[in-house]
Write a protein that holds these residues in place. Structure first.
Motif, PDB file in Angstrom:
ATOM      1  N   GLN A 274     -17.089  -6.876 -15.652  1.00  0.00           N
ATOM      2  CA  GLN A 274     -17.410  -8.333 -15.627  1.00  0.00           C
ATOM      3  C   GLN A 274     -18.245  -8.726 -14.807  1.00  0.00           C
ATOM      4  O   GLN A 274     -19.180  -9.744 -14.831  1.00  0.00           O
ATOM      5  CB  GLN A 274     -15.913  -9.281 -15.417  1.00  0.00           C
ATOM      6  CG  GLN A 274     -15.010  -8.971 -16.593  1.00  0.00           C
ATOM      7  CD  GLN A 274     -13.582  -9.733 -16.205  1.00  0.00           C
ATOM      8  OE1 GLN A 274     -13.390  -9.954 -15.211  1.00  0.00           O
ATOM      9  NE2 GLN A 274     -12.969 -10.051 -17.496  1.00  0.00           N
ATOM     10  N   GLY A 275     -18.127  -8.257 -13.517  1.00  0.00           N
ATOM     11  CA  GLY A 275     -19.244  -8.605 -12.669  1.00  0.00           C
ATOM     12  C   GLY A 275     -20.774  -8.043 -12.717  1.00  0.00           C
ATOM     13  O   GLY A 275     -21.417  -8.877 -12.726  1.00  0.00           O
ATOM     14  N   ALA A 276     -20.726  -6.861 -13.715  1.00  0.00           N
ATOM     15  CA  ALA A 276     -21.874  -6.587 -14.251  1.00  0.00           C
ATOM     16  C   ALA A 276     -22.519  -7.654 -15.011  1.00  0.00           C
ATOM     17  O   ALA A 276     -23.663  -7.750 -15.265  1.00  0.00           O
ATOM     18  CB  ALA A 276     -21.934  -5.162 -14.672  1.00  0.00           C
ATOM     19  N   ALA A 277     -21.763  -7.979 -15.925  1.00  0.00           N
ATOM     20  CA  ALA A 277     -22.134  -9.044 -17.040  1.00  0.00           C
ATOM     21  C   ALA A 277     -22.543 -10.225 -16.391  1.00  0.00           C
ATOM     22  O   ALA A 277     -23.364 -10.811 -16.809  1.00  0.00           O
ATOM     23  CB  ALA A 277     -21.021  -9.092 -18.029  1.00  0.00           C
ATOM     24  N   ARG A 278     -21.814 -10.924 -15.386  1.00  0.00           N
ATOM     25  CA  ARG A 278     -22.087 -11.956 -14.696  1.00  0.00           C
ATOM     26  C   ARG A 278     -23.604 -11.798 -14.194  1.00  0.00           C
ATOM     27  O   ARG A 278     -24.667 -12.757 -14.257  1.00  0.00           O
ATOM     28  CB  ARG A 278     -21.314 -12.499 -13.610  1.00  0.00           C
ATOM     29  CG  ARG A 278     -19.889 -12.979 -14.181  1.00  0.00           C
ATOM     30  CD  ARG A 278     -18.989 -13.746 -13.070  1.00  0.00           C
ATOM     31  NE  ARG A 278     -18.695 -12.668 -11.931  1.00  0.00           N
ATOM     32  CZ  ARG A 278     -17.491 -11.881 -11.973  1.00  0.00           C
ATOM     33  NH1 ARG A 278     -16.743 -12.050 -13.064  1.00  0.00           N
ATOM     34  NH2 ARG A 278     -17.301 -11.141 -10.972  1.00  0.00           N
ATOM     35  N   ALA A 279     -23.811 -10.841 -13.323  1.00  0.00           N
ATOM     36  CA  ALA A 279     -25.056 -10.436 -12.816  1.00  0.00           C
ATOM     37  C   ALA A 279     -26.277 -10.444 -13.665  1.00  0.00           C
ATOM     38  O   ALA A 279     -27.254 -11.155 -13.658  1.00  0.00           O
ATOM     39  CB  ALA A 279     -25.018  -9.253 -11.805  1.00  0.00           C
TER      40      ALA A 279
END
Length: 297
Positions: A274-279
């Motif tokens: 999820q963090g990777a997708a946001r970035a």
């Protein structure tokens, strides 16, 4: 260097460049570039200076040539010009290789334009002549590669992989005073080849494990292969080029695309999808807004 004064803005294009040390060039190229540097001097005398003025003058000079002649697919001969950087007393040269890059641009144009429009811009006979010249040249130069990659209307996400946020340099535009020409805005990253290769390899390992087959994973492999073609003591530069005019000062100040890409990879490395997708989405959305301008009237 001769200053060119005109209100014409450069194309909305970014550039990924490799500057090889002067000592890396074989003779007689090395002697020719030594004479070139001695005659013109560097375009940037430190790692913190952009080559924006030299790039602007190159683009405006190319535009002036186009206006004076019947359009053709590529220059009649290869350019003998280059961007020159001096960092820590070492001279680095990035040849323009305009003819080689024109062939690549022709291939992109052929893939992106409708046939009817392509035939109007560049007639079939002109394209066939250019392709025949390319085949002959490639046969004589099988290992040739461009020192400069160009992207119109966006900076591809994969281009941020070689760089860290600490290597980001932003210089706002400045009005000319007296005889001094107006200074164009510039945003660029500059790093060593060793750092660039290390970051790309590290990012590719993560993407291969966590996002195999995605556009970014394939792009990381592509960038890594291109960097391997050059001298290990080269410099690698990402220059926003004419895109600084599309983004504007406020968005340039806020732009931290390389840091966001690095943060996304770090998140992916520890399984935080999820963090990777946001970035990743933050970077994609920034350039999606710029790409939308391509369709604006």
């Amino acid at each position: 260097m001769t200053a060119v004064h005109t209100s014409v803005l450069p194309p909305y294009a970014a550039h990924l460049r490799v500057y090889e040390p002067l000592a890396a060039y074989p003779e007689p190229e090395r002697t020719r570039w030594q004479a070139y540097v001695a005659d013109r001097g560097p375009d940037a005398a430190s790692a913190t200076e952009p080559v924006a003025q030299a790039a602007l003058e190159a683009q405006r000079g190319a535009l002036a040539e186009l206006l004076a002649r019947t359009p053709r697919a590529l220059p009649e001969r290869e350019s003998e010009r280059a961007f020159v950087r001096v960092v820590d007393s070492v001279t680095y040269v990035c040849p323009w290789a305009t003819r080689l890059r024109s062939w690549q641009a022709l291939e992109e144009l052929r893939d992106s334009l409708p046939v009817a429009l392509l035939d109007t811009v560049l007639p079939v006979a002109v394209r066939e002549e250019a392709q025949a010249a390319q085949s002959r040249w490639r046969a004589a130069h099988p290992d040739a590669r461009p020192w400069i990659l160009t992207s119109r209307w966006e900076v591809p996400v994969r281009w941020f992989l070689p760089f860290g946020d600490e290597e980001r340099r932003y210089r706002p535009a400045a009005s000319g005073e007296g005889e001094q020409p107006q200074r164009p805005a510039a945003l660029f990253y500059l790093t060593s080849m060793a750092q660039a290769r290390r970051r790309v390899a590290r990012g590719y390992r993560v993407l291969r494990e966590q996002a195999k087959g995605t556009a970014l994973a394939l792009g990381a492999e592509e960038v890594g292969r291109w960097l391997e073609e050059f001298h290990p003591r080269s410099l690698v530069e990402l220059d926003y080029g004419g895109l600084v005019h599309a983004l504007g000062p406020q968005r340039l100040v806020a732009d931290r695309s390389a840091a966001e890409v690095a943060a996304g990879l770090a998140a992916l490395r520890v399984g935080d999808t999820q963090g990777a997708a946001r970035a990743y989405e933050a970077v994609i959305e920034r350039w999606r807004q710029v790409l939308a301008l391509r369709q604006a009237n």
